[in-house]
Design a protein around this motif. Structure first.
Motif, short mmCIF file in Angstrom:
data_model
loop_
_atom_site.label_atom_id
_atom_site.label_comp_id
_atom_site.label_asym_id
_atom_site.label_seq_id
_atom_site.Cartn_x
_atom_site.Cartn_y
_atom_site.Cartn_z
N SER A 140 0.92 -0.07 5.64
CA SER A 140 -0.30 -0.81 5.32
C SER A 140 -1.00 -1.38 6.55
O SER A 140 -1.83 -2.28 6.43
N THR A 141 -0.68 -0.85 7.73
CA THR A 141 -1.37 -1.27 8.95
C THR A 141 -1.57 -0.06 9.86
O THR A 141 -0.86 0.95 9.75
N ASN A 178 -3.09 -7.84 0.00
CA ASN A 178 -3.69 -8.28 -1.26
C ASN A 178 -3.36 -9.76 -1.44
O ASN A 178 -2.21 -10.11 -1.72
N PRO A 216 -3.32 1.22 -3.70
CA PRO A 216 -2.52 -0.01 -3.84
C PRO A 216 -1.19 0.27 -4.51
O PRO A 216 -1.10 1.08 -5.44
N TYR A 249 -9.53 -5.15 0.07
CA TYR A 249 -8.54 -5.94 0.78
C TYR A 249 -8.15 -5.36 2.14
O TYR A 249 -7.25 -5.89 2.79
N TRP A 250 -8.80 -4.28 2.56
CA TRP A 250 -8.61 -3.81 3.94
C TRP A 250 -9.42 -4.71 4.88
O TRP A 250 -10.56 -5.07 4.60
N TRP A 265 0.84 -1.20 0.00
CA TRP A 265 0.00 0.00 0.00
C TRP A 265 0.88 1.24 0.00
O TRP A 265 1.90 1.30 0.69
N ARG A 285 -10.77 3.41 0.93
CA ARG A 285 -11.27 2.06 1.16
C ARG A 285 -11.00 1.17 -0.06
O ARG A 285 -10.96 1.64 -1.20
N HIS A 286 -10.80 -0.10 0.23
CA HIS A 286 -10.56 -1.09 -0.82
C HIS A 286 -10.95 -2.44 -0.26
O HIS A 286 -10.92 -2.67 0.96
N TYR A 324 -3.90 -4.06 5.57
CA TYR A 324 -4.11 -4.22 4.12
C TYR A 324 -3.19 -5.31 3.60
O TYR A 324 -1.96 -5.22 3.72
#
Length: 757
Positions: A658-659, A718, A67, A681-682, A58, A678-679, A716
C-alpha cells in the motif's frame, strides 16, 4: 456437563475429523464453485500481504489494486480467518473452513441443551445441522457458510441472556454476535437478527427481551465497527453504489417446488459435483442452485411438521418465519421482490435463495424441541409423528412414480430413480422409528436413530463438499512459464472475456476445474503470486473507476476493433496476454494428463512499468472521445487540459502493498502515471510536500512533477479502518472486562427466576 455431554461432544469432534480426513491429513483441498477461483486466491493474497509485514489496507494483486481491509469479502478482521496463516497455505485454507464445521456441530448441541433439550436429542439436532447438505453445501460461498456456522452459538448466548439477564451474559452474547458480524454477509446477517427478534417475541416479557436485543445489536455493531463502518463506505465507492439491474438482483431465485428437497435430498441432481449428474437442471436459472442443498435430514422435517399439527408452542412463529423466508427466497416469481426493488430496499441484495436459510434453521430448532416432547412421551406428538412420517413416505413414493423428466435427461432417469429409491428407504426408516416411538427411551431405539441419521445426513455431506488431490494446488504450467518476478508486471487473461462456448471448446479435453486452474482464469493468478488486471468483477466490489475502465474496454471490443485488448494492457502494465488455444495444440490434455496441460497461449508484450512518465496527454470526456483516444493513440488519457511535457524518468522504485517510494529526475514539468487504481484514500507527496493526485487513463492516477530530482511517496491509508479499529478496540476491551469480571453467587431461586416458557 454430564458424562453423557462429554461423550456426545467427543463424538461431534470426531465426526468432522473423520469426514474431512483427506483435507486435514492427506493433502487434498476444497475447490468447488467460488472456493478455488475466488476465495482461494483472495485469501492467498491476504496472507502474502501479511507475510510481507504490511497491514492489509490494499490488495495489489487484483484489478491493478483494490481496497482490502474495507472490503468484508476479505474478512481481514474475522478471527477464524487468521487460521490461513498456519502451515502451508492449502492447509491453512482448509483448516479455517473445517473449523467452522466443528463450531456448527458443538454450537448446535449447546444451544439445544440451553433450551432444555435432553442430550440424545441435542446430539440428533447437532448432527442434522452441522453435517447437513445445507450447511456444508453453503461452504462454496464462504461468507454465508461462516454466518450460519456461528448462528447456533450466538443462539446459545441469546437464550442464556433472555432467560437470566446479566452484564456478563450480555457481554458474551455481544462478543459472539460481533465475531459473526465481522463476516459482513448482509443477507445472512439480516436473517440472523430477524430470528433474534423472533426469539424475543417468544419470551414471557417481550418488551424487556426486545430492549435487550436492541441493546445487544448496538453493542455488537460497536465491537464490529472496524469492519462494518469501512464496509458501508466501500459500498458507496464500488459497483454496488449504482445498484444492480433487476434481472441480476433476482438471479438465483429458488424454484417453487424446492422445499420438496427437504424430504428428497437428491430431487434435482446427484450432488457429487465431480460426477456432474444433473437430471432436472431446468428448475434453476443457471442450471445450478445458489444453495447446493437445503437438506437437513428427513427426521428433523418430520418432527417439525408433527409439531405444527400437534399444536406445539412456537408453531405459529415457525409458520410465519417459513412463509416469509419462502416468499423472499423465490425472488422474482412473485411481485414482492419487484416492490422491494422499486422501493430501493433490494437494489443491491442479490440471490434471493439465500433467504431460505432462516426457515431451515428455524425448522431445525423447532424440530429438536418437538423431538424432546416425543422422547418425553407426549402421545399427541407421537401420533403426529406417525402421520407425518407416512406423509413423507407417500411424497417420496409419488415423486419416484410420477416425476416427469426433460427429454434430454432420459439416460439419467435410472440413476435418478435409484437415488430416489434410496431416499424412500431412508424416509421409511424414519417412519418405522416414528411408529416405534414408545420405545424412544431404549438404547436400541437411540442407536437405530443415530445410524439412520448418519446414513441420511452424513452420506450427503461429502457430495456437497468435494475435494481434489494436493497436485491440484500446485502451480500450473502456465504459472511456471511466466517471469518469476511477479511483482514487476501484471497478467491479462483475454480468454476469460470470450463467449462461454468458445472457452468450453478450448478446454473440452480437460475436466472443468483443471481447465480453470491451468488457464490461470481470473481471479486465480494471485493463488500463485501473480498480479492480474482487467479481469471481470467477480463479486461486484471493485471500485467504480475499475468498472468504468472495464465498461470502456467492452465497448471497444464489441465495436469490432481488431486489437481491442492491447491499448488497455499498455495502460495497465500488463506484460503477458493469455488466450485460449485450440485443444489440439495441448498435448498434455490429449494424453489425459491434466497436471501438465497448457490450454492457453502466452504472448509477452513486455511490461511498460507500473510507474512511468507520460510522453503525451490527450483530453477526453465523452464515451466516443475515450474510445478514440484509447484505440488511436498511446497518449495518457486525462479529463483536464493537456500541457507540454518535459522528459523525465524513474530512477528507483520501492514498493509495499500500500505504498510506493519513487526517485525521479525531470528536465521540466512532467506527468507521472501510476497504473494503480485511484481511490480517495491515496495520498501523494513530493519531497515531503502534499501533491494532488489526478485521474489518468480512466481508472488510474497521476501527478504533476516539477523539474529536478525528487522523491515521490504514494501511500494508501483508510482512516475509517483506523478510527473504526480504535472504536472497536474500546468496545471489545469493555465487553471482555465485563465478561471476565467476578460475579456474585446466586441462589437457586435467582438462577431459575426467568425462563423461556
Amino acid at each position: 456437563m454430564t458424562r453423557e455431554d462429554v461423550r456426545h461432544t467427543g463424538f461431534l469432534c470426531l465426526l468432522p475429523t473423520v469426514l474431512f480426513s483427506d483435507v486435514l491429513f492427506f493433502g487434498a483441498g476444497f475447490f468447488h464453485r467460488d472456493l478455488f477461483p475466488y476465495h482461494y486466491p483472495m485469501k492467498r493474497a491476504l496472507r502474502a500481504v501479511i507475510e510481507s509485514g504490511d497491514f492489509p489496507f490494499w490488495n495489489p494483486f487484483i484489478s491493478a489494486g483494490q481496497p482490502m481491509a474495507a472490503n468484508p469479502a476479505y474478512e481481514v478482521f474475522y478471527p477464524p480467518q487468521w487460521l490461513i496463516l498456519l502451515g502451508d497455505f492449502r492447509f491453512g485454507f482448509v483448516l479455517h473452513i473445517v473449523a467452522h464445521v466443528y463450531l456448527a456441530l458443538l454450537g448446535t448441541y449447546f444451544l439445544l441443551r440451553a433450551l432444555d433439550v435432553r442430550a440424545s436429542v441435542s446430539l440428533f439436532g447437532a448432527v442434522s445441522f452441522g453435517s447437513s447438505g445445507f450447511l456444508l453445501g453453503s461452504m462454496t460461498t464462504l461468507p454465508t457458510f461462516f454466518v450460519w456456522s456461528w448462528a447456533p452459538l450466538v443462539g446459545w448466548a441469546l437464550v442464556r441472556l433472555l432467560r437470566q439477564p446479566s452484564p456478563r451474559r450480555f457481554a458474551v452474547a455481544a462478543l459472539l454476535a460481533a465475531t459473526q458480524m465481522l463476516v459482513g454477509e448482509p443477507i445472512s446477517l439480516l436473517q440472523v437478527w430477524a430470528l433474534v427478534g423472533c426469539a424475543a417475541l417468544l419470551t414471557a416479557d417481550r418488551l424487556r427481551s426486545l430492549a435487550l436485543c436492541a441493546g445487544l445489536f448496538v453493542a455488537t455493531f460497536a465491537i464490529a465497527a472496524v469492519q462494518v463502518v469501512p464496509a458501508i463506505d466501500h459500498a458507496h465507492d464500488s459497483a454496488r453504489a449504482r445498484g444492480f439491474p433487476y434481472a441480476q438482483v433476482v438471479d438465483y431465485s429458488m424454484p417453487l417446488i424446492r422445499p420438496l428437497e427437504m424430504v428428497i435430498p437428491r430431487l434435482f441432481a446427484m450432488l457429487d459435483i465431480r460426477k456432474n449428474l444433473v437430471w432436472d437442471a431446468r428448475a434453476f436459472s443457471h442450471e445450478t442452485p445458489y444453495l447446493l442443498s437445503v437438506y437437513v435430514g428427513v427426521g428433523i422435517v418430520i418432527l417439525a411438521l408433527a409439531g405444527i399439527f400437534a399444536g406445539t408452542r412456537g408453531r405459529f412463529m415457525l409458520i410465519a418465519v417459513s412463509s416469509g423466508s419462502y416468499l423472499l427466497a423465490i425472488g422474482g416469481k412473485t411481485p414482492l421482490y419487484r416492490w422491494l426493488y422499486e422501493l430501493g430496499i433490494a437494489r443491491s441484495l442479490r440471490y434471493p435463495e439465500k433467504f431460505a436459510a432462516s426457515a431451515i434453521f428455524a425448522a431445525l430448532l423447532f424440530g429438536a424441541l418437538v423431538g424432546e416432547r416425543l422422547m418425553a412421551g407426549d402421545e399427541r406428538v407421537r401420533r403426529a409423528v406417525r402421520w407425518c412420517a407416512v406423509g413423507a413416505v407417500l411424497t417420496c413414493a409419488a415423486v419416484l412414480l410420477l416425476w416427469q423428466f426433460p427429454a434430454q435427461s432420459t439416460r439419467l432417469i435410472p440413476v435418478a430413480r435409484s437415488y430416489w429409491l434410496l431416499g424412500l428407504l431412508l424416509t421409511a426408516s424414519w417412519a418405522a422409528l416414528g411408529f416405534l416411538g414408545k420405545h424412544a427411551e431404549s438404547r436400541a431405539w437411540k442407536l437405530g436413530a443415530l445410524l439412520v441419521l448418519l446414513g441420511d445426513v452424513v452420506m450427503l455431506a461429502r457430495e456437497v463438499s468435494p475435494s481434489l488431490p494436493g497436485d491440484f494446488f500446485t502451480p500450473p504450467p502456465v504459472a511456471r512459464s511466466l517471469d518469476p518476478r511477479p511483482d514487476a508486471y501484471a497478467v491479462f487473461n483475454r480468454g476469460d472475456w470470450r463467449p462461454l462456448d468458445e472457452k468450453l471448446m478450448a478446454t473440452r479435453a480437460l475436466p472443468h476445474w483443471w481447465a480453470v486452474r491451468n488457464s490461470l482464469q481470473p481471479m486465480t493468478a494471485p493463488a500463485w503470486g501473480f498480479r492480474s488486471v482487467l479481469e471481470r468483477d467477480f463479486d461486484e466490489t471493485a471500485l467504480l473507476p475499475t468498472h468504468d475502465l472495464l465498461d470502456l474496454m467492452m465497448r471497444v471490443g464489441n465495436g469490432g476493433a481488431a486489437r481491442w485488448a492491447e491499448p488497455f494492457m499498455l495502460r495497465s502494465n500488463a506484460r503477458y496476454l493469455l488466450d485460449y488455444r485450440p485443444v489440439e495444440q495441448d498435448r498434455a490434455a490429449l494424453a489425459g494428463d491434466p497436471l501438465e496441460s497448457l490450454p492457453v497461449s502466452i504472448t509477452d508484450f513486455g511490461a511498460s512499468g507500473r510507474y512511468t512518465f507520460a510522453a503525451a496527454l490527450i483530453e477526453a470526456h465523452t464515451d466516443a472521445e475515450l474510445q478514440r483516444a484509447f484505440v488511436t493513440t498511446q497518449a495518457t488519457v486525462v479529463p483536464f487540459a493537456p500541457f507540454a511535457l518535459a522528459s523525465a524518468r524513474v530512477t528507483a522504485t520501492r514498493e509495499t502493498s500500500s505504498t510506493a517510494t519513487l526517485d525521479v529526475e525531470s528536465s521540466g514539468q512532467a506527468f507521472l502515471v501510476a497504473a494503480v487504481t485511484r481511490h480517495k484514500y491515496w495520498r501523494a507527496t513530493i519531497d515531503g510536500r502534499d501533491a494532488p493526485l489526478l485521474p489518468a487513463n480512466v481508472a488510474y492516477q497521476g501527478l504533476v512533477v516539477p523539474a529536478g530530482r525528487h522523491r515521490i511517496e504514494l501511500r494508501y491509508r483508510n482512516p475509517l479502518v483506523v478510527w473504526g479499529g480504535v472504536f472497536s478496540l474500546l468496545a471489545l476491551l469493555s465487553a471482555c472486562a465485563v465478561a471476565v469480571w467476578p460475579r456474585r453467587a446466586r441462589t437457586p431461586d435467582q438462577r431459575d427466576a426467568t425462563r423461556l416458557s
